[in-house]
Design an enzyme around this catalytic site. Structure first.
Site, PDB file in Angstrom:
ATOM      1  N   CYS A   1       0.817  -1.225   0.000  1.00 44.97           N
ATOM      2  CA  CYS A   1       0.000   0.000   0.000  1.00 44.97           C
ATOM      3  C   CYS A   1       0.845   1.267   0.000  1.00 44.97           C
ATOM      4  O   CYS A   1       0.335   2.350  -0.284  1.00 44.97           O
ATOM      5  CB  CYS A   1      -0.938   0.016   1.201  1.00 44.97           C
TER       6      CYS A   1
HETATM    7  N1  COA Z   1     -20.438  -8.829   8.080  1.00 44.77           N
HETATM    8  C1  COA Z   1     -20.962  -8.882   9.315  1.00 44.77           C
HETATM    9  N2  COA Z   1     -20.223  -9.089  10.420  1.00 44.77           N
HETATM   10  C2  COA Z   1     -18.902  -9.262  10.248  1.00 44.77           C
HETATM   11  C3  COA Z   1     -18.291  -9.219   8.976  1.00 44.77           C
HETATM   12  C4  COA Z   1     -19.112  -9.001   7.863  1.00 44.77           C
HETATM   13  N3  COA Z   1     -18.625  -8.927   6.617  1.00 44.77           N
HETATM   14  N4  COA Z   1     -16.963  -9.424   9.114  1.00 44.77           N
HETATM   15  C5  COA Z   1     -16.735  -9.577  10.419  1.00 44.77           C
HETATM   16  N5  COA Z   1     -17.897  -9.499  11.114  1.00 44.77           N
HETATM   17  C6  COA Z   1     -18.113  -9.636  12.563  1.00 44.77           C
HETATM   18  C7  COA Z   1     -17.034 -10.495  13.179  1.00 44.77           C
HETATM   19  O1  COA Z   1     -17.378 -11.864  13.082  1.00 44.77           O
HETATM   20  C8  COA Z   1     -17.018 -10.002  14.601  1.00 44.77           C
HETATM   21  O2  COA Z   1     -18.068 -10.604  15.310  1.00 44.77           O
HETATM   22  P1  COA Z   1     -17.860 -11.062  16.835  1.00 44.77           P
HETATM   23  O3  COA Z   1     -17.595  -9.782  17.582  1.00 44.77           O
HETATM   24  O4  COA Z   1     -19.159 -11.703  17.152  1.00 44.77           O
HETATM   25  O5  COA Z   1     -16.685 -11.989  16.818  1.00 44.77           O
HETATM   26  C9  COA Z   1     -17.342  -8.525  14.470  1.00 44.77           C
HETATM   27  O6  COA Z   1     -17.968  -8.374  13.199  1.00 44.77           O
HETATM   28  C10 COA Z   1     -16.114  -7.643  14.538  1.00 44.77           C
HETATM   29  O7  COA Z   1     -15.133  -8.127  13.616  1.00 44.77           O
HETATM   30  P2  COA Z   1     -13.690  -7.526  13.512  1.00 44.77           P
HETATM   31  O8  COA Z   1     -12.908  -8.256  12.440  1.00 44.77           O
HETATM   32  O9  COA Z   1     -13.066  -7.441  14.849  1.00 44.77           O
HETATM   33  O10 COA Z   1     -14.074  -6.070  12.940  1.00 44.77           O
HETATM   34  P3  COA Z   1     -13.331  -4.694  13.028  1.00 44.77           P
HETATM   35  O11 COA Z   1     -14.227  -3.749  13.690  1.00 44.77           O
HETATM   36  O12 COA Z   1     -11.920  -4.801  13.487  1.00 44.77           O
HETATM   37  O13 COA Z   1     -13.258  -4.272  11.461  1.00 44.77           O
HETATM   38  C11 COA Z   1     -11.709  -4.266   9.601  1.00 44.77           C
HETATM   39  C12 COA Z   1     -12.603  -5.092  10.534  1.00 44.77           C
HETATM   40  C13 COA Z   1     -10.887  -5.208   8.732  1.00 44.77           C
HETATM   41  C14 COA Z   1     -12.595  -3.403   8.700  1.00 44.77           C
HETATM   42  C15 COA Z   1     -10.795  -3.350  10.434  1.00 44.77           C
HETATM   43  O14 COA Z   1     -10.151  -4.102  11.437  1.00 44.77           O
HETATM   44  C16 COA Z   1      -9.722  -2.672   9.597  1.00 44.77           C
HETATM   45  O15 COA Z   1     -10.005  -1.960   8.669  1.00 44.77           O
HETATM   46  N6  COA Z   1      -8.442  -2.839   9.961  1.00 44.77           N
HETATM   47  C17 COA Z   1      -7.330  -2.251   9.257  1.00 44.77           C
HETATM   48  C18 COA Z   1      -7.254  -2.814   7.923  1.00 44.77           C
HETATM   49  C19 COA Z   1      -6.123  -2.293   7.106  1.00 44.77           C
HETATM   50  O16 COA Z   1      -5.746  -1.157   7.118  1.00 44.77           O
HETATM   51  N7  COA Z   1      -5.563  -3.167   6.339  1.00 44.77           N
HETATM   52  C20 COA Z   1      -4.562  -2.826   5.467  1.00 44.77           C
HETATM   53  C21 COA Z   1      -4.904  -3.467   4.216  1.00 44.77           C
HETATM   54  S1  COA Z   1      -3.682  -3.086   3.061  1.00 44.77           S
END
Ligand code: COA
Length: 373
Positions: free
Chosen positions: A156
């Protein structure tokens, strides 16, 4: 001393957009099929059923509402769940080079730049279409540019690393004008059957012209300073490579596609980047008050909110740190350049801003700029 500046930027956006509702509908249809096919194992407790994805979660957790893609039909077909981009014969330009050329032409037109005035091409992106010949050399040939060209990949952060590399070439006199392109087909590395990440990425191409100030158009961007940082982390990975290839259909080899520990990335990258911006600002004698805007990497709206608040010491308004990931999603290296391209036209001479990227590696880059002309 030769001063490198940014003369212009360019953007090419694919014609097809997928809304969260469309993406979630296809994921849920795929999950239902998967659950039916694995009914016996699920009933016997050997497998967990796939749970549905949700539009509300995606928007709340990431800020993403839609994404542009090269191939919409394959991505939203529950029987395919991947882009279907036909292989091209060697005689035809590659898809990646083709989109880079379109973004490059946009930047060259904005700067009034002819191919013969450009001395180098850098293709800086996360997902190269092949190992060699370099995509950059293909772009160079398609545009009729002489000199040299090469590919580089810092995930990225590729664009800010590309800007610093190009600026160093200009400073050293290796080229007067460098075309740096970021074609990203992120849909190719995304696992559309992974509920945690199926919504994250989109496709796009951006271009930046980094040139000797002496040849730049009167209205350009001075580069006040660039800074790069890397720190190893396993939290964002893609193991695809010619020593360990994905299955032919991509599905069934999830570790050869994008994988992340999203929560850890969030927690570790936010402080790392905020600290880096603060340090670099201090080194350049700049203050948050003197910064008109930050064009941050577009991965997650909540991450950007936190980073900008840490840097500015207050909640950032949309004008301080514009969002493009709502319509583009995460486009890897191109994200901060799209934001810069779309939200810099209102700058007055003397106003300053920051282009900042961060991502896998970990890697991060900061480029402070000042409007002239
Ligand atoms: N739809 C519905 N629920 C979902 C889901 C989806 N598509 N994906 C995950 N969930 C649920 C999970 O199962 C979890 O449920 P639980 O609490 O019962 O276990 C809950 O939502 C929270 O999941 P989590 O993965 O902890 O979400 P988050 O709030 O951390 O958001 C990201 C996820 C990936 C969007 C976030 O962590 C993020 O953007 N991180 C940085 C990513 C980044 O910069 N990456 C670089 C890429 S180059």
């Amino acid at each position: 001393m030769t001063n490198p500046v940014i003369s212009a930027t360019g953007l090419w956006t694919p014609p097809h957009s997928i809304s969260n509702a469309e993406l979630v509908a296809s994921y849920n249809a795929w999950a239902d099929i998967w659950n039916r096919e694995n009914e016996a194992e699920i009933k016997s407790g050997l497998m967990d059923p796939k749970t549905h994805s949700s539009v509300e979660f995606i928007e709340k957790a990431s800020g993403i509402k839609s994404r542009f893609v090269i191939d919409k039909a394959g991505v939203i077909d529950p029987d395919i769940m991947a882009p279907r981009i036909p292989e091209r014969p060697n005689e035809q330009i590659s898809v990646l080079a083709e989109m880079a050329v379109l973004a490059a032409r946009d930047a060259m037109q904005a700067a009034g730049r002819k191919p013969e005035e450009i001395g180098a091409v850098i293709c800086a992106a996360s997902n190269m279409q092949r190992a060699y010949p370099a995509m950059a050399i293909e772009v160079q040939q398609a545009l009729g540019i002489e000199g040299f060209a090469f590919d580089m990949n810092v995930a990225c952060s590729s664009a800010t690393f590309g800007i610093q590399t190009a600026a160093d070439f200009v400073r050293a006199g290796h080229a007067k004008s460098v075309l740096m392109v970021n074609p990203e087909i992120c849909s190719g590395h995304l696992n559309f059957t992974d509920r945690d990440s199926h919504f994250i990425f989109g496709d796009v191409a951006t271009a930046v012209l980094i040139e000797n100030e002496a040849m730049a158009p009167a209205a350009h961007w001075k580069i006040l300073g660039t800074k790069l940082k890397t720190q190893f982390s396993n939290n964002i990975r893609n193991n695809f490579g010619f020593l360990n290839r994905a299955a032919p259909d991509g599905v069934g080899a999830p570790d050869k596609l994008f994988l992340q520990e999203g929560r850890k990335v969030f927690r570790e990258v936010v402080p790392m980047v905020a600290e880096m911006i603060g340090e670099h600002m201090g080194e350049l004698g700049l203050t948050p008050e003197g910064l008109r805007r930050m064009w941050l990497h577009q991965a997650n709206a909540n991450m950007n909110r936190l980073i900008s608040a840490k840097v500015l010491g207050r909640e950032a308004a949309e004008d301080d740190s514009p969002t493009v990931l709502d319509t583009y999603a995460n486009t890897s290296s191109a994200g901060s350049i799209i934001a810069f391209h779309k939200h810099s036209g209102d700058f007055k001479p003397g106003e300053r801003g920051l282009i900042c990227s961060f991502g896998a590696g970990y890697s991060a880059g900061t480029v402070f700029v000042e409007r002239t002309g």
